[in-house]
Design an enzyme around this catalytic site. Structure first.
Site, PDB file in Angstrom:
ATOM      1  N   ASP A   1       0.854  -1.195   0.000  1.00  0.00           N
ATOM      2  CA  ASP A   1       0.000   0.000   0.000  1.00  0.00           C
ATOM      3  C   ASP A   1       0.888   1.242   0.000  1.00  0.00           C
ATOM      4  O   ASP A   1       1.703   1.429   0.915  1.00  0.00           O
ATOM      5  CB  ASP A   1      -0.890  -0.046   1.256  1.00  0.00           C
ATOM      6  CG  ASP A   1      -1.811   1.157   1.363  1.00  0.00           C
ATOM      7  OD1 ASP A   1      -1.905   1.943   0.398  1.00  0.00           O
ATOM      8  OD2 ASP A   1      -2.433   1.314   2.432  1.00  0.00           O
TER       9      ASP A   1
ATOM     10  N   ASP B   1      -3.428   2.191  -5.588  1.00  0.00           N
ATOM     11  CA  ASP B   1      -2.162   2.149  -4.831  1.00  0.00           C
ATOM     12  C   ASP B   1      -2.025   0.930  -3.925  1.00  0.00           C
ATOM     13  O   ASP B   1      -1.124   0.872  -3.097  1.00  0.00           O
ATOM     14  CB  ASP B   1      -2.007   3.426  -4.000  1.00  0.00           C
ATOM     15  CG  ASP B   1      -2.739   3.360  -2.680  1.00  0.00           C
ATOM     16  OD1 ASP B   1      -3.858   2.804  -2.648  1.00  0.00           O
ATOM     17  OD2 ASP B   1      -2.191   3.846  -1.682  1.00  0.00           O
ATOM     18  N   GLU B   2      -2.917  -0.025  -4.059  1.00  0.00           N
ATOM     19  CA  GLU B   2      -2.968  -1.125  -3.090  1.00  0.00           C
ATOM     20  C   GLU B   2      -3.133  -2.448  -3.812  1.00  0.00           C
ATOM     21  O   GLU B   2      -3.956  -2.543  -4.730  1.00  0.00           O
ATOM     22  CB  GLU B   2      -4.224  -0.916  -2.257  1.00  0.00           C
ATOM     23  CG  GLU B   2      -4.050  -0.988  -0.781  1.00  0.00           C
ATOM     24  CD  GLU B   2      -5.411  -0.849  -0.121  1.00  0.00           C
ATOM     25  OE1 GLU B   2      -5.853  -1.831   0.454  1.00  0.00           O
ATOM     26  OE2 GLU B   2      -6.022   0.218  -0.196  1.00  0.00           O
TER      27      GLU B   2
HETATM   28  N1  DCP Z   1      -8.703   8.133  -2.023  1.00  0.00           N
HETATM   29  C1  DCP Z   1      -9.776   8.969  -2.322  1.00  0.00           C
HETATM   30  N2  DCP Z   1     -10.827   9.088  -1.441  1.00  0.00           N
HETATM   31  C2  DCP Z   1     -10.830   8.386  -0.283  1.00  0.00           C
HETATM   32  C3  DCP Z   1      -9.754   7.530   0.038  1.00  0.00           C
HETATM   33  C4  DCP Z   1      -8.697   7.440  -0.870  1.00  0.00           C
HETATM   34  O1  DCP Z   1      -9.785   9.612  -3.360  1.00  0.00           O
HETATM   35  N3  DCP Z   1     -11.866   8.514   0.569  1.00  0.00           N
HETATM   36  C5  DCP Z   1      -7.557   8.071  -2.959  1.00  0.00           C
HETATM   37  C6  DCP Z   1      -6.457   9.010  -2.542  1.00  0.00           C
HETATM   38  C7  DCP Z   1      -5.394   8.151  -1.958  1.00  0.00           C
HETATM   39  C8  DCP Z   1      -5.585   6.843  -2.690  1.00  0.00           C
HETATM   40  O2  DCP Z   1      -6.991   6.775  -2.989  1.00  0.00           O
HETATM   41  O3  DCP Z   1      -4.087   8.679  -2.158  1.00  0.00           O
HETATM   42  C9  DCP Z   1      -5.146   5.647  -1.876  1.00  0.00           C
HETATM   43  O4  DCP Z   1      -5.931   5.526  -0.702  1.00  0.00           O
HETATM   44  P1  DCP Z   1      -5.336   5.034   0.674  1.00  0.00           P
HETATM   45  O5  DCP Z   1      -6.496   4.714   1.537  1.00  0.00           O
HETATM   46  O6  DCP Z   1      -4.311   3.973   0.443  1.00  0.00           O
HETATM   47  O7  DCP Z   1      -4.666   6.325   1.290  1.00  0.00           O
HETATM   48  P2  DCP Z   1      -3.242   6.949   1.035  1.00  0.00           P
HETATM   49  O8  DCP Z   1      -2.397   6.108   0.131  1.00  0.00           O
HETATM   50  O9  DCP Z   1      -3.432   8.339   0.540  1.00  0.00           O
HETATM   51  O10 DCP Z   1      -2.640   7.026   2.485  1.00  0.00           O
HETATM   52  P3  DCP Z   1      -2.004   5.849   3.374  1.00  0.00           P
HETATM   53  O11 DCP Z   1      -0.576   6.242   3.562  1.00  0.00           O
HETATM   54  O12 DCP Z   1      -2.779   5.874   4.635  1.00  0.00           O
HETATM   55  O13 DCP Z   1      -2.168   4.572   2.594  1.00  0.00           O
HETATM   56 MG    MG Z   2      -2.215   4.030   0.463  1.00  0.00          MG
END
Ligand code: DCP
Ligand code: MG
Length: 393
Positions: A47, A142-143
């Site tokens: 992730d 991203d996951e």
């Molecule tokens: N995303 C979005 N709306 C949300 C959650 C996520 O548009 N409610 C998008 C933005 C994030 C991406 O999806 O960058 C990946 O989601 P993650 O939950 O993996 O969050 P992040 O990668 O941003 O942060 P983390 O470091 O907690 O994984």
């Molecule tokens: Mg993420």
């Protein structure tokens, strides 16, 4: 009402036949006897850290170290898609309104999402994963889950493979990722959060028992805040507490989901990493704190769901590939139903009809409503930009 439950390590080693065949039935999956290899896999959940924000910081290093969010505009009722870790210190998080985020941190920099850039980064990362295994199941941009059970690289060590993958992402994509390594998907996903950002965490098979026993019940997949509150009310704070419950107790309180709870609280999750899971549907759902008592209440709740669904479809660029519309309902007795029909357009009237059809199948108060579309996989796959995932917001 409680019966003693065995510990998990002994459980995994000796009791699978017992767990799997209660009253002559396989309770993990009523149709198939679990293949023992499913208990000895090496699964990595990878992730990326603050994904959209990380790509923006990579492309403009002057942003590094400053609180940064990616999302909609405050004056247009926009929400935060994600934010970097500096911004998180102010209590900002995904799905918060941008206006509120700026209130919490007036110096917050807010950038609009640049989906094309994120999709390119996502494609590069997927290509790295596929150097190690064909069993890659993306969950979002991203996951992903990787099953590296048979991988030959790094002497077959999943820990070293995860390290190498993260290093390659850093060097070639310019962002960081975190990883969880475990014998199954559910534990790998939890573990990837353990040393976030830019870290990894391994749960070895012999550590599964202790790791899961200490987990709060809301860490189990499928347990949202409402089910978690119910579990706590019934005295189960951790998975360890839940192990004392008999299958019958669990089923009485949680219907079919009780069977899954029984396995999960012991660290057992036989779901395979399934590469074909990509690009199947886009959906949203909501579990209500207070059950929706009747059909009019459900109808009232629908517009908000459809608005979220529309936004999600736009984000995934799935609008041109719709082949099905569906409404999912979970009733207060935990029975679920999905009403669906074929269709190529988001048609509000059709969703109302589906809601009515689904509701009438049981005619009881509703705890969860979902709405979604099926996606024409062949067409979506021809379009490498479509970036669709079977994921809920
Ligand atoms: N995303 C979005 N709306 C949300 C959650 C996520 O548009 N409610 C998008 C933005 C994030 C991406 O999806 O960058 C990946 O989601 P993650 O939950 O993996 O969050 P992040 O990668 O941003 O942060 P983390 O470091 O907690 O994984
Ligand atoms: Mg993420």
């Amino acid at each position: 009402m409680r019966s003693a439950a065995p510990g998990c390590s002994s459980f995994l080693q000796q009791a699978l036949p017992r767990l799997g065949r209660i009253a002559g039935r396989n309770v993990l999956n009523p149709r198939v006897t679990p293949d023992p290899h499913l208990l000895e896999r090496k699964i990595i959940h990878c992730d990326c850290d603050c994904f959209y924000a990380a790509v923006e910081m990579r492309d403009d290093p002057t942003l590094v170290g400053k609180p940064l969010a990616v999302g909609g505009r405050a004056d247009q009722r926009g929400v935060v898609a994600t934010c970097n870790y500096e911004a998180r210190r102010f209590g900002i998080h995904s799905a918060m309104s941008t206006a509120q985020a700026i209130k919490r941190c007036p110096q917050l920099i807010v950038l609009p999402p640049a989906m094309d850039k994120y999709r390119i980064a996502s494609g590069q990362i997927l290509a790295i994963y596929r150097d190690y295994t064909d069993l890659v199941e993306p969950l979002s941009l991203d996951e992903a889950y990787l099953d590296v059970t048979g991988a030959l690289q790094c002497n077959g060590s999943a820990t070293l493979i995860a390290q190498e993958i993260r290093q390659r992402i850093k060097e070639s994509v310019g962002i960081t990722a975190s990883a969880g390594i475990a014998p199954n998907k559910f534990i790998a996903k939890i573990a990837s959060d353990w040393n976030k950002p830019d870290g990894q965490f391994v749960v070895r098979p012999q550590d599964v028992d202790a790791f899961v026993a200490a987990l709060p019940v809301d860490k189990l997949y499928g347990v949202g805040r409402v089910t978690a509150a119910k579990l706590r009310r019934l005295g189960a704070e951790t998975c360890g507490d839940l192990r004392a419950w008999s299958l019958l107790d669990l089923q009485q309180h949680f219907g079919k989901f009780g069977t899954r709870l029984q396995s999960l609280c012991r660290g057992i999750d036989l779901r395979e990493v399934s590469p074909s899971r990509e690009r199947k549907s886009v959906s949203v759902e909501e579990t209500y704190v207070t059950d929706l008592p009747d059909l009019p209440a459900c109808r009232q709740a629908l517009p908000e769901l459809l608005q979220r669904l529309q936004a999600r479809i736009a984000r995934a660029r799935a609008g041109d590939n719709i082949n099905k519309l569906f409404v999912k309902i979970r009733f207060d007795d935990f029975q679920r139903t999905t009403a669906e029909c074929s269709g190529t357009m988001l048609d509000e009237a059709v969703f109302y009809r589906l809601l009515e059809t689904g509701f009438q199948r049981r005619g009881r108060p509703v705890r969860l409503l979902g709405a979604g579309i099926g996606v024409d996989e062949a067409r979506a796959q021809q379009d490498p930009q479509s970036g669709l995932f079977d994921q809920q917001l």
